[in-house]
Design an enzyme around this catalytic site. Structure first.
Site, PDB file in Angstrom:
ATOM      1  N   CYS A  35       0.849  -1.183   0.000  1.00 49.09           N
ATOM      2  CA  CYS A  35       0.000   0.000   0.000  1.00 49.09           C
ATOM      3  C   CYS A  35       0.892   1.242   0.000  1.00 49.09           C
ATOM      4  O   CYS A  35       1.768   1.375   0.863  1.00 49.09           O
ATOM      5  CB  CYS A  35      -0.911   0.001   1.217  1.00 49.09           C
ATOM      6  SG  CYS A  35      -1.875   1.520   1.400  1.00 49.09           S
TER       7      CYS A  35
ATOM      8  N   CYS B 181       0.328   3.177   3.628  1.00 51.90           N
ATOM      9  CA  CYS B 181       0.682   2.653   4.950  1.00 51.90           C
ATOM     10  C   CYS B 181       1.670   1.486   4.894  1.00 51.90           C
ATOM     11  O   CYS B 181       2.075   0.967   5.932  1.00 51.90           O
ATOM     12  CB  CYS B 181      -0.577   2.220   5.697  1.00 51.90           C
ATOM     13  SG  CYS B 181      -1.349   0.711   5.039  1.00 51.90           S
TER      14      CYS B 181
ATOM     15  N   CYS C  12      -6.697  -1.862   0.601  1.00 50.85           N
ATOM     16  CA  CYS C  12      -5.877  -2.060   1.791  1.00 50.85           C
ATOM     17  C   CYS C  12      -6.809  -2.202   2.993  1.00 50.85           C
ATOM     18  O   CYS C  12      -7.601  -1.289   3.279  1.00 50.85           O
ATOM     19  CB  CYS C  12      -4.921  -0.889   1.990  1.00 50.85           C
ATOM     20  SG  CYS C  12      -3.920  -1.019   3.487  1.00 50.85           S
TER      21      CYS C  12
ATOM     22  N   CYS D 174      -5.696   0.696   5.950  1.00 52.93           N
ATOM     23  CA  CYS D 174      -5.918   2.152   5.907  1.00 52.93           C
ATOM     24  C   CYS D 174      -7.041   2.579   4.974  1.00 52.93           C
ATOM     25  O   CYS D 174      -7.242   3.763   4.732  1.00 52.93           O
ATOM     26  CB  CYS D 174      -4.631   2.867   5.520  1.00 52.93           C
ATOM     27  SG  CYS D 174      -4.193   2.715   3.777  1.00 52.93           S
TER      28      CYS D 174
ATOM     29  N   ASP E  91      21.349  -3.504 -18.337  1.00 57.24           N
ATOM     30  CA  ASP E  91      21.235  -4.611 -17.387  1.00 57.24           C
ATOM     31  C   ASP E  91      20.223  -5.625 -17.914  1.00 57.24           C
ATOM     32  O   ASP E  91      19.044  -5.313 -18.084  1.00 57.24           O
ATOM     33  CB  ASP E  91      20.781  -4.056 -16.033  1.00 57.24           C
ATOM     34  CG  ASP E  91      20.641  -5.136 -14.965  1.00 57.24           C
ATOM     35  OD1 ASP E  91      20.927  -6.315 -15.262  1.00 57.24           O
ATOM     36  OD2 ASP E  91      20.224  -4.796 -13.841  1.00 57.24           O
TER      37      ASP E  91
END
Length: 447
Positions: free
Chosen positions: A206, A209, A228, A231, A356
Site C-alpha cells: 500500500c 501505509c 488495503c 488504511c 542490465d
C-alpha cells in the site's frame, strides 16, 4: 510568432524536405536544427493543436496508434510521431512535418518517453495525458517504479490544466494527489472474489501505509481491484471500464467497454488494456462507440508488436519484449497459439534496451517448457545470456541453437520444420532484424 521562430520553422522544414527527398530519412535532425535556432520553437508551432500525450512503461506505441486510428474516424487527420522519435527534437520534427487541412480541428497524439516528458512539457502544453502503466524497466535509466512515476507526474504538472487519464487498476497511479485533474479506466468484468498475486510481484505494498494490498480481482502483475484492509486505500472509481471478456486468442480479442462490444486484431490481455486506454481518450473527447469500434479494428500492425512477417513460407510473429511483466504477458499470449511452433529469442543490451539484462531471470520462461516447441534459437549481442536462461528453463533439448548473428538466424528460420515461428526481441534487436529483413526483401523499410 517571433522572427526567431519563423526562421527556425523555415530552416527546419527545408532541412526536412531535403533529408526526405534525397536521403530518405532524417526523423529528428530537422527538429534539432530548429531548436538550435529557437529553443522555444515547439511552443510556437504547437499552439493551435489539441495535444494528447501517451506515456508509461508498456504499451505506449500501440496505444498511440489505436488512439490515432479512433480519433481519425471522427475528426479526420491526426498528427503523431510514428517513427518513435519521442524526445524533444523528434517531437519538433513531428510538428514540422504536419500539413493540416484548413478548417479541420488539429489533433496531435504523441508518444513520449517517461524520462523525456518533463523536458518536452516545458515547451508544449497538452490538454490530456494518458498514463498506461509503470512496471520495473531499465533500472539503470529510470530507477525504481516510484522514481519513474514521479517523473511523469512532474512532467504533467508543467501543464496543470491538462487531464490525466490513468490506468486505475495500477495502485501507483492512485498513490498521491496531483495538480492535474484525473479520471481512471480499468477492468470490471468479474464479480468480487479474493485473489492473491504471485509473491514476486512488484508494487504490492500500500503506498500510504506500506501494508500488503489485497485484491477482489486481478488481471496481471499488480493490476486489478485492489484495497488495503489497514488504511482503506482502494481502487478509485472508474470512468471507463472493460465490462466483459468474450474471446481471447493469440491473434485477436473480443470484449466489451462500458457494455459495448469491441474487437482488436492483436492477441493478449495486455493489448486489451491498450485498447481500453485508447477508448478512454476517445470517450474523453466525445467520440462515439461506433467510431471507437472502427478505430480499434483497424488492422495495421505496429512494427514489433505482433507483426507477422513471411520468411520463405514461415509465418513469423515478431514481438518486442523488454521487461518481465511484458515478457510474461507475451508468453501467455503465445500459449493461446496453435502448437507446434518454433521460438527465437534475440537479446541486446544497448542503451535503448537497458544495459542490465538480469530482468530475463524474472520472466516466466519455464512456461515454454510445457509447450510443443521443436526448435529454439538464442541470439543477439547477449546470446550467451539468453541461451543460459532458456536452458535453465528446460528448453535445452528442443533442437537448441545459439546463433548471435541475425543473417544466420534468418537462414536457420527458413530451415525450421514448423509453419509458425515466434520471434521475441529487445528494442534494438527488433530494429536490427527488420533492417536485415528489409535488405533481403522480406519487408519494406527497416523502420
Amino acid at each position: 510568432m517571433t522572427f526567431k521562430s519563423r526562421l527556425a520553422l523555415s530552416v527546419g522544414k527545408s532541412s526536412q524536405w531535403f533529408l526526405q527527398t534525397f536521403m530518405k530519412g532524417g526523423s529528428s535532425l530537422p527538429g534539432k536544427i530548429a531548436l538550435k535556432l529557437d529553443p522555444d520553437v515547439l511552443n510556437a508551432i504547437s499552439k493551435d493543436y489539441e495535444i494528447i500525450v501517451v506515456t508509461g512503461t508498456n504499451g505506449k506505441t500501440l496505444t498511440t496508434a489505436l488512439t490515432v486510428n479512433i480519433l481519425k474516424q471522427q475528426f479526420g487527420d491526426v498528427l503523431t510521431n510514428t517513427t518513435g522519435a519521442n524526445m524533444l527534437q523528434g517531437i519538433v520534427s513531428t510538428f514540422l512535418s504536419d500539413k493540416p487541412k484548413k478548417g479541420q480541428k488539429k489533433f496531435a497524439v504523441l508518444e513520449i518517453d517517461e524520462a523525456s516528458l518533463s523536458k518536452v512539457t516545458k515547451y508544449l502544453k497538452p490538454s490530456a495525458f494518458l498514463f498506461t502503466n509503470i512496471f520495473r524497466d531499465q533500472l539503470d535509466r529510470y530507477g525504481e517504479i516510484y522514481t519513474t512515476y514521479q517523473m511523469i507526474v512532474d512532467g504533467a504538472a508543467n501543464a496543470p490544466d491538462a487531464t490525466i487519464i490513468a490506468n486505475g487498476d495500477l495502485p501507483l497511479f492512485n498513490s498521491n494527489e496531483s495538480v492535474n485533474s484525473r479520471v481512471f479506466y480499468g477492468f470490471n468484468h468479474e464479480e468480487d472474489h479474493e485473489v492473491v498475486p504471485s509473491s514476486n510481484t512488484d508494487g504490492l505494498l500500500c503506498p500510504r501505509c506500506q501494508h500488503i494490498l489485497k485484491y477482489n480481482m486481478l488481471t496481471y502483475s499488480n493490476q486489478g481491484k485492489y484495497y488495503c484492509s489497514h488504511c482503506q486505500f482502494k481502487r478509485p472509481e472508474l470512468s471507463y471500464q472493460v465490462t466483459n471478456l468474450n474471446d481471447m486468442t493469440n491473434t485477436y480479442s473480443e470484449f466489451e467497454i462500458d457494455g459495448t462490444k469491441q474487437r482488436i486484431e492483436v492477441g493478449g490481455l495486455y493489448n486489451i488494456y491498450n485498447a481500453l486506454a485508447a477508448a478512454a481518450v476517445a470517450k474523453h473527447y466525445g467520440v462515439t462507440d461506433e467510431n471507437i469500434a472502427k478505430g480499434l479494428t483497424y488492422d495495421q500492425k505496429v512494427f514489433g508488436r505482433q507483426e507477422v512477417i513471411n520468411i520463405d513460407g514461415k509465418e513469423c510473429t515478431l514481438v518486442l519484449v523488454k521487461n518481465p511483466v511484458g515478457l510474461n504477458q507475451v508468453i501467455d499470449m503465445i500459449n493461446l497459439a496453435p502448437q507446434p511452433f518454433s521460438l527465437v529469442q534475440i537479446l541486446n543490451s544497448n542503451y535503448a534496451d537497458g544495459i542490465d539484462v538480469s530482468w530475463i531471470w524474472d520472466g516466466n520462461y519455464e512456461s515454454f517448457a510445457e509447450m510443443t516447441i521443436p526448435n529454439v534459437i538464442a541470439g543477439g549481442e547477449r546470446s550467451k545470456d539468453i541461451a543460459l536462461r532458456l536452458k535453465v528453463a528446460g528448453l535445452e533439448n528442443n533442437n537448441f541453437k545459439e546463433i548471435p548473428e541475425l543473417p544466420k538466424i534468418i537462414e536457420e528460420i527458413k530451415q525450421m520444420d514448423t509453419e509458425r515461428v515466434f520471434i521475441l526481441a529487445t528494442y534494438t534487436a527488433v530494429l536490427q532484424l527488420r533492417k536485415e529483413l528489409a535488405s533481403q526483401g522480406y519487408i519494406k523499410g527497416g523502420m
